[in-house]
Scaffold this active site. Sequence first.
Site, PDB file in Angstrom:
ATOM      1  N   SER A  49      -1.193  -3.726  -1.982  1.00 33.97           N
ATOM      2  CA  SER A  49      -0.081  -3.664  -2.920  1.00 33.97           C
ATOM      3  C   SER A  49      -0.585  -3.937  -4.343  1.00 33.97           C
ATOM      4  O   SER A  49      -1.496  -3.276  -4.821  1.00 33.97           O
ATOM      5  CB  SER A  49       1.004  -4.653  -2.494  1.00 33.97           C
ATOM      6  OG  SER A  49       2.156  -4.502  -3.270  1.00 33.97           O
ATOM      7  N   ASP A 146       0.354   0.443  -0.702  1.00 31.28           N
ATOM      8  CA  ASP A 146       1.141   0.735   0.488  1.00 31.28           C
ATOM      9  C   ASP A 146       1.003  -0.259   1.641  1.00 31.28           C
ATOM     10  O   ASP A 146       1.731  -0.103   2.612  1.00 31.28           O
ATOM     11  CB  ASP A 146       0.749   2.117   1.039  1.00 31.28           C
ATOM     12  CG  ASP A 146       1.253   3.245   0.169  1.00 31.28           C
ATOM     13  OD1 ASP A 146       0.531   4.219   0.033  1.00 31.28           O
ATOM     14  OD2 ASP A 146       2.347   3.126  -0.374  1.00 31.28           O
TER      15      ASP A 146
END
Length: 411
Positions: A49, A146
């Site tokens: 992330s 992701d």
Amino acid sequence: MGFLEEEGSWNLSFSGAGYLGLYHVGVTECLRQRAPRLLQGARRIYGSSSGALNAVSIVCGKSTDFCCTHLLSMVKQVERLSLGIFHPAYAPIEHITRQLRDHLPPDSHVQASRQLGISLTHWPDGQNLIVTDFATRDELIQRYIDGALSNNLPFADCPATITVSPFSGTVDICPQSTSVSIHELSVFNASFQISSRNLLLGFRSLIPPSPEVVADNCRQGYLDALRFLERRGLTKEPVLWTLVAKEAPAPAPGALDAGQDRAQKAGTALDWKVPNVLVKDVPDFEQLSPELEAALRKACTRDPSAWARFCRSGLGWTLTYLLLPCTLPFEYVFFRGRRVVAWLPDAPADFWWLQDLLKSVALGLCSMTKAQLLRLCRRPPQSSPPILPTTPSSATAGATGSSSEHNSGEE
């Protein structure tokens, strides 16, 4: 730490942190200034992330000023929206993607394939995947943010990995906890101490506070990284003792100390007398890191125009909320329509992907149904219960009874 003796024998891992990702920038700047060998000699730099965003910046050689400016610009953008993250104009992924396309070098995917590792979540089964090879620059941009839902801190259990997180827990570089709580929450392959401070940090990671508070979080990352280096003797001279005029604080009973847990696994000796310094204990942070302080002050500077000052004033905010019932429907239609127009070039590919997904789901359901039917057909039929043979005593009793009935009938 024994594994740091051999070049390229260690990794760096940055956790997902949302809007607290600026903490990683402070840690990175401390390592770059105080122990550049840890950055230059790392075999892989992993991230998930917002941690992946910081890892990309390190691999591509982006400056501290660049990272602070672009991360705090997102915070200031949310601050300008009347409904914050609930406003229809809120689109962080689009903003970050646009910034990466504008500023990443053309050969960034080549550099990333040599040193970068990004945590991804495969949908819909939720399996985690660590990607280390990138064919194109666009593939690198699409994959950087992701993996927090499946592996928020890649290789956290590996003793040769230096882990970084803005949440207190069993991590190498993280804020030292002052809570006496011994309870932990293990989720997304990461461990968090259950404390009020972590709950507050978790809220701030989703709904950003003011840019000044986020900047202080970055400064705390610098101090925590410096404590990590001094405890392991990786700096030339102690610095934290010169920032405080008190004795080293004793750890709270039962408090979780990340370095102690990791050190016991690696069998290394640490200097526990190094104090835990907070941002409020440093009156002049510029003396500690002039480059980082200059970048943070520049990034926190707001638009000085008269209109911008009026919008930030109390009267401006009052008028904004009073007119919200009239302006919000038009803003919603405008921003949603703009997203649809931007999505149209990718629509055919998305439809093909959706078709393949539905086809795979349908085939999976058919195969499961077929297997169940075959299992039912192959099951042997249930036979009728066997007739038990009569015992001699019961047969004699039956015969006697029949004879008695017959004799009574003749009489």
